[in-house]
Design an enzyme around this catalytic site. Structure first.
Site, mmCIF file in Angstrom:
data_model
loop_
_atom_site.group_PDB
_atom_site.id
_atom_site.type_symbol
_atom_site.label_atom_id
_atom_site.label_comp_id
_atom_site.label_asym_id
_atom_site.label_seq_id
_atom_site.Cartn_x
_atom_site.Cartn_y
_atom_site.Cartn_z
ATOM 1 N N HIS A 168 0.824 -1.211 0.000
ATOM 2 C CA HIS A 168 0.000 0.000 0.000
ATOM 3 C C HIS A 168 0.860 1.264 0.000
ATOM 4 O O HIS A 168 2.093 1.208 0.058
ATOM 5 C CB HIS A 168 -0.937 0.003 1.210
ATOM 6 C CG HIS A 168 -0.217 0.061 2.527
ATOM 7 N ND1 HIS A 168 0.294 1.228 3.065
ATOM 8 C CD2 HIS A 168 0.077 -0.910 3.438
ATOM 9 C CE1 HIS A 168 0.859 0.981 4.223
ATOM 10 N NE2 HIS A 168 0.753 -0.316 4.476
ATOM 11 N N SER A 207 1.231 4.089 -5.178
ATOM 12 C CA SER A 207 1.770 5.367 -4.713
ATOM 13 C C SER A 207 3.163 5.207 -4.093
ATOM 14 O O SER A 207 4.063 4.676 -4.738
ATOM 15 C CB SER A 207 0.782 5.986 -3.722
ATOM 16 O OG SER A 207 1.116 7.328 -3.431
ATOM 17 N N ASP A 265 -5.276 12.461 -11.580
ATOM 18 C CA ASP A 265 -4.616 12.287 -10.283
ATOM 19 C C ASP A 265 -4.036 13.632 -9.837
ATOM 20 O O ASP A 265 -3.147 14.179 -10.480
ATOM 21 C CB ASP A 265 -3.500 11.246 -10.410
ATOM 22 C CG ASP A 265 -2.964 10.806 -9.055
ATOM 23 O OD1 ASP A 265 -3.060 11.578 -8.089
ATOM 24 O OD2 ASP A 265 -2.429 9.670 -8.977
ATOM 25 N N HIS A 304 -6.196 9.566 -7.730
ATOM 26 C CA HIS A 304 -5.114 8.841 -7.079
ATOM 27 C C HIS A 304 -5.598 7.524 -6.464
ATOM 28 O O HIS A 304 -4.930 6.494 -6.585
ATOM 29 C CB HIS A 304 -4.493 9.720 -5.988
ATOM 30 C CG HIS A 304 -3.218 9.174 -5.439
ATOM 31 N ND1 HIS A 304 -2.098 8.969 -6.215
ATOM 32 C CD2 HIS A 304 -2.868 8.771 -4.180
ATOM 33 C CE1 HIS A 304 -1.117 8.488 -5.474
ATOM 34 N NE2 HIS A 304 -1.565 8.348 -4.235
#
Length: 457
Positions: free
Chosen positions: A180, A255, A399, A427
Site C-alpha cells: 500500500h 503510490s 490524479d 489517485h
C-alpha cells in the site's frame, strides 16, 4: 497578441502573486512556531520520559551520529544510511536571531526545572522501552502496541490462499505481494481488489499477501528505526518472503509503495515475475530530486484544507507531531464521535487508516521513502529493464496527488515499461472506482508474465 489574451495572462499572473502573499506570511509564521514547539517538546519529553527526543532542528555535526543502530538521529544523512536530505530542511531554515531566542528560553527552563523524570522501564526483557516503545504523545491502546508483546514481531500480513492449491505441488500456484501507499494499510487491497479477484474465480490460482508496512496499520512501529527503504524491504523479506518461503512472486504497489516495491523487486529480481506500479511518484534522478519531489507532492499550500495539513506534516517536524498528538493519540475518541455523527457502526477503512501510525514512523517514512527514495528509482528500473523484467504502470488522468506525468515520464525514459492511463481516474479512484476492471488488468498482466517467463525458460 490580442488584448483578451494579454488581459487573461496578466490576470492569472496577478492572481498568482496575490495568493503567494498570504502563503508567505502564514508559512513564515509556521517556521517560527515549529521552532518554538521544538523547545516545548524537548522539555515535555524530558518530563514524561526522562530523556529528550532527538530532532533535526539544531543537531550538530557528530551529535546523534549512530543512526538507526541505536535509535538516535544522525546528522550525516543520505549515502549509505538511506536518510533523505529533506530531513535537514528545517535546520537550514533557522534564523540566527530565532535560535538565540530559543536558546535563551531553553536555558531559562533548564535553570528553573525542579522535577524528576516520571519515566520508568516497563518491559526490561525487551530492552530500553524509551527507544523501542511508544512516546507519551502516541496512542498506547492495546491495538496500537500489541506488537510490543511479541518476542519476534513481524509485519501484519493478510493472506488469501489459493483455494485450489495442491499441497504436493506448491509450484502449481503463483504468489502476489501487495504493497500500500502513504497513510494506508493492507485494507487498501483486501477491502477492494481481493473480493473482485475472488468473484472472477481466478484467485484460486494465486496466493495473495497484503502487508501493513512498517509503522502503519497493525504492524510494529518501533522508535529505534528510521524507516528507510532498506528497513521497509528487510521487514517485508522477514515477514512475507522468508516467512512463507516464496521462491517467486508478482508485486503490486500503490503510490509511495511503488518506491519500496521497486527496491524489493530489484533485490529479488531472480524471483520476480512482474511488478505493477499504480500511481508511482516518479521523478528522473538528478541533483536536488528529493526537494523536487517534496515541492511537487506536498507543496506549501493553504487551500484546500487537506493540502494545508499535508504541508504541515511534510515540512514541519514538531507541528506535525502536534497533529499526531491531537488526531492519532486520540483516534478512539474521534472514531466514536464519527460513529455517533454518521450513525454507522463500521467506519471506512480509509478513515481508520489515517490514524494508524506514529509521528516518528510517518515523518521518517515520508522523507526517507517518499522523497529520498525517488533518487533510486531510475537505478532500480534500469536493472529490471536489463533483466527484461515485466514492469507495468497504471495512472489516473486526473490524479491530483501524484501527477500522471510521472507515469508518462517513466515511459519516455524506459520505453519497455507498459503504461496504462485510466481516463477520469484519481489517485485512489484508479483502483476504488474500477475494482473489477483493475482485477482483470492484474490477471492479464500475470498471465502475460507467466507466458513470458515460460518463453524465456
Amino acid at each position: 497578441m490580442s488584448d483578451s489574451t494579454f488581459l487573461g495572462k496578466w490576470t492569472r499572473k496577478f492572481a498568482k502573486h496575490l495568493l503567494s502573499a498570504p502563503n508567505f506570511v502564514v508559512f513564515s509564521y509556521l517556521d517560527f512556531l515549529d521552532s518554538v514547539f521544538c523547545v516545548i517538546y524537548k522539555h515535555l519529553d524530558l518530563l514524561f520520559e526522562g530523556k529528550a527526543s532527538a530532532c533535526y532542528c539544531t543537531s550538530k555535526k557528530g551529535d546523534m551520529s549512530n543512526g538507526s543502530s541505536n535509535g538516535e538521529l544522525g546528522d550525516d544523512h543520505g549515502g549509505e544510511t538511506g536518510m533523505s536530505e529533506t530531513l535537514q530542511y528545517g535546520k537550514r531554515k533557522k534564523l540566527k536571531e530565532l535560535i538565540v531566542l530559543l536558546q535563551f528560553v531553553e536555558n531559562l527552563l533548564n535553570r528553573n526545572k525542579g522535577f524528576e523524570a516520571k519515566y520508568s522501564l516497563k518491559n526490561p526483557k525487551k530492552g530500553d522501552f524509551y527507544r523501542n516503545g511508544h512516546r507519551w504523545s502516541d496512542c498506547g491502546c492495546d491495538s496500537c502496541i500489541s506488537w510490543m508483546k511479541m518476542d519476534d514481531p513481524k509485519l501484519h500480513v493478510v493472506v488469501s490462499k489459493a483455494s485450489s492449491q495442491d499441497n504436493s505441488n506448491p509450484s502449481s500456484t503463483e504468489n502476489v505481494i501487495f504493497i500500500h501507499g502513504m497513510l494506508s494499510s493492507s485494507s487498501f487491497w483486501t477491502k477492494t481488489v481481493f473480493p473482485k479477484l475472488s468473484e472472477l474465480n481466478k484467485s484460486e490460482e494465486y496466493n495473495m499477501f497484503s502487508v501493513d508496512l512498517l509503522g502503519y496499520g497493525n504492524s510494529p512501529k518501533p522508535r529505534d528505526n528510521l524507516y528507510t527503504i532498506k528497513d521497509h524491504v528487510e521487514w517485508i523479506e522477514k515477514s512475507v518472503i522468508s516467512e512463507f518461503q516464496l521462491n517467486s512472486f508478482h508485486l503490486v504497489a500503490h503510490s509511495m509503495g511503488c518506491i519500496i516495491g521497486l527496491a524489493l523487486a530489484t533485490k529479488h529480481s531472480k524471483s520476480l515475475k512482474s511488478i505493477t506500479l499504480v500511481a508511482p511518484p516518479y521523478f528522473p534522478s538528478k541533483d536536488g530530486v528529493e526537494f523536487t519531489a517534496m515541492n511537487w507532492l506536498t507543496p506549501k499550500r493553504l487551500w484546500p484544507p487537506v493540502a494545508f495539513i499535508s504541508s504541515i506534516m511534510a515540512w514541519y517536524e514538531h507541528l506535525g507531531r502536534c497533529v499526531c498528538l491531537l488526531v492519532c493519540r486520540n483516534h478512539r475518541t474521534w472514531e466514536a464521535l464519527l460513529r455517533r455523527l454518521t450513525g454507522s457502526r463500521d467506519l471506512s477503512f480509509i478513515v481508520l487508516d489515517l490514524t494508524k501510525h506514529t509521528h516518528h514512523s510517518g515523518w521518517h517514512t515520508t522523507h526517507n521513502v517518499l522523497y529520498g527514495g525517488v533518487k533510486d528509482m531510475d537505478k532500480n528500473l534500469e536493472i529490471l529493464m536489463k533483466l527484461r523484467k515485466k514492469v507495468h504502470v497504471i495512472v489516473g488522468s486526473r490524479d491530483k496527488t501524484v501527477p500522471p506525468d510521472c507515469g508518462h515520464n517513466m515511459k519516455n525514459k524506459f520505453p519497455d515499461v507498459e503504461l496504462l492511463s485510466i481516463p477520469n481516474a484519481g489517485h485512489r479512484s484508479v483502483v476504488f472506482s474500477r475494482e473489477n476492471e483493475f482485477a482483470q488488468n492484474l490477471f492479464h498482466i500475470w498471465n502475460n508474465a507467466a507466458a513470458h517467463h515460460m518463453h524465456q525458460a
